[in-house]
Design a protein around this motif. Sequence first.
Motif, mmCIF file in Angstrom:
data_model
loop_
_atom_site.group_PDB
_atom_site.id
_atom_site.type_symbol
_atom_site.label_atom_id
_atom_site.label_comp_id
_atom_site.label_asym_id
_atom_site.label_seq_id
_atom_site.Cartn_x
_atom_site.Cartn_y
_atom_site.Cartn_z
ATOM 1 N N GLU A 65 27.979 17.766 53.116
ATOM 2 C CA GLU A 65 26.976 16.950 52.425
ATOM 3 C C GLU A 65 26.230 16.036 53.397
ATOM 4 O O GLU A 65 25.065 15.727 53.185
ATOM 5 C CB GLU A 65 27.652 16.116 51.326
ATOM 6 N N ARG B 133 23.891 18.646 55.400
ATOM 7 C CA ARG B 133 23.007 19.532 54.636
ATOM 8 C C ARG B 133 21.581 19.013 54.583
ATOM 9 O O ARG B 133 20.623 19.784 54.660
ATOM 10 C CB ARG B 133 23.565 19.683 53.216
ATOM 11 N N GLN C 12 18.627 26.016 46.275
ATOM 12 C CA GLN C 12 19.683 26.191 45.278
ATOM 13 C C GLN C 12 20.706 25.069 45.455
ATOM 14 O O GLN C 12 21.717 25.239 46.146
ATOM 15 C CB GLN C 12 20.347 27.559 45.435
ATOM 16 N N PRO C 13 20.454 23.927 44.851
ATOM 17 C CA PRO C 13 21.313 22.763 45.092
ATOM 18 C C PRO C 13 22.775 22.993 44.721
ATOM 19 O O PRO C 13 23.672 22.540 45.433
ATOM 20 C CB PRO C 13 20.678 21.679 44.208
ATOM 21 N N ASP C 14 23.025 23.669 43.617
ATOM 22 C CA ASP C 14 24.391 23.789 43.110
ATOM 23 C C ASP C 14 25.097 25.071 43.542
ATOM 24 O O ASP C 14 26.317 25.089 43.682
ATOM 25 C CB ASP C 14 24.380 23.693 41.582
ATOM 26 N N ARG C 15 24.348 26.138 43.732
ATOM 27 C CA ARG C 15 24.952 27.423 44.123
ATOM 28 C C ARG C 15 24.208 27.963 45.342
ATOM 29 O O ARG C 15 23.497 28.963 45.272
ATOM 30 C CB ARG C 15 24.884 28.406 42.958
ATOM 31 N N PRO C 16 24.350 27.287 46.485
ATOM 32 C CA PRO C 16 23.587 27.680 47.683
ATOM 33 C C PRO C 16 24.080 28.991 48.277
ATOM 34 O O PRO C 16 25.252 29.359 48.151
ATOM 35 C CB PRO C 16 23.835 26.524 48.653
#
Length: 575
Positions: A269, A272, A356-360
């Motif tokens: 995090e 990123r 794709q913030p949640d499923r990169p």
Amino acid sequence: MVGVRNAQARTHTTWQFHPGDYLVVAIFICTTVVMMYAVLESPTSLLLGWAGDNIQYVYAAGWIAEALRTGASPFVDPRINPPEGLALTATDVPYLGYMVVAPLTWIFGPVFGYNAQLALAHFLSGLCAYLWVHRLTGSRTGGLVAGLAFMLAPFRHAHSYGHPQIVSTYPLPLFFWALDASLRSQPDRKALAGLAGATFLLGAASQYYLVIGLLCGLVYALLTFVTRRLNPLRGAWLAAPAVLIGALFAATPYLVIAQEGTYNTYTTEKTRMWSASPMNFIVPYHLHPLWGTLVEQLRTETLWGEKTLYVGLVPGVLALVALRTFERRFVWVGTGLFAFILALGTDLHTGNIPLQPDRPIWLPAYYLHQLPIIGLMRVWARFGIVTILFVALLAGIGAAQLTHCSKEVVRPGDHTLKHRRSLLLAPLIILLVALDLSPIYRTTDRITLAPRPIDNWLAQQPGDFIIGFEPVIDDKINYYILFGTLIHGKQTFAFMHQAHIPSVFQDFNERSRGFPDSASAQRLRDLGIRYLLLEKHMFDGKRAFRWDVVEQRLAETPELYVVTEVDGVVVVGFR
């Protein structure tokens, strides 16, 4: 291909300067002066950028110079965080550059030393790129185009606002040049020594660049073996130990404190957000004098200090020209693309927002980040400098081809025509490159750095004693504290990087909890502190108690008394 083979043969000859090279050097010097324009009014006190990391690096320049003069370690300041001292290598420091400019720092002060290192990095970055392309092509126009494209890269200007180690890009062309020379033939001792030296320069300039160079250098070597069908067991394997030796010597100051557990790896995090977007390589610099305002309006880049990666329209077109016949094109393009992919970071971003913030869909950088040492890297966008380098080098090759300056590609009957074309095209290409990449050197984007009144007051106090600043929770104040030690020479507590806090400083913070009261006063006095210096403006009720509360609690704490107040800093002593 005749020209390529002849140029390759010159790779191992001894370099000699000619009158034309002195003109090129003069151009690079003038360009360096222009790049330092914002601080030329007073280079002993002015810094490009805003108060922040630049102050920290002024301190580093000052301490390294002082250490060399007094015989102390340039990597550890014993006055800070006694008794252990402060390791400067808790952050990325261009220590070799500061050692080189140390005599200037002694004479003119640490701000001048900081600016001198920046200027030297600008100049050498252009010169080193020039030398390699000139060696390959025999073209001074091609070398000059490559040097200017690399030297004027907006990436370098953006980092001039406070990251001198990232501005120190000059070892990159030297490293790949030395690696190339070692891979393409049976390397002799001179070639291997050059490769080890170039690797050392890379790490001595920046540990970021050492990691970047090692990863990209591995790809460069593999592509060289594949495209030239070389057998690495026939001598080229010697390049590996040469690189290892240079890397270990350069990283030694960092490896020493790594054993103490100073460094902390970054989480995904934390890294990123520093992933570049493909658009960062295409969109022009927002500080361009002609179209910068329009660029800012169309696409605002809030993280431009790290994500300015524009390779240049003109260098890009010239690089495409070079792809027609240049032998190393697959190796250079492949290495540049590899760096481009790593610069995109953990996953694809656009406008600093993950697609794709949640499923990169994780990119290679995500997996590399799980490895030891590489996990210490925070800003993946910095890999983009390798892409910028190879675009600049290819631009120089393309310029040499267009102007036909290389004597190997000129047929005897065409000499006059080629010469005229060179006279017409060469200045035009050089001017277009300069116009494409030139930023605005705004005098508003600078600060004046001078000793604070509290630093001068401390310098007037006799003896060597320990002081502590309260509350030390602000990076900028911390950097001013570091700089102040160059003025007064007293012992204190501070840090080099907020992610790698020394244990002694952590202990100082723990002892400060609840300050001011009797318990914290006793804990702090046990450290041998003579004075506590209270930054009044920081006691605002958000970062610490409100100042009116502090005043009341000071009056109620018999162990403490107010000595004096110096320009908003209250000096408190112990009874």
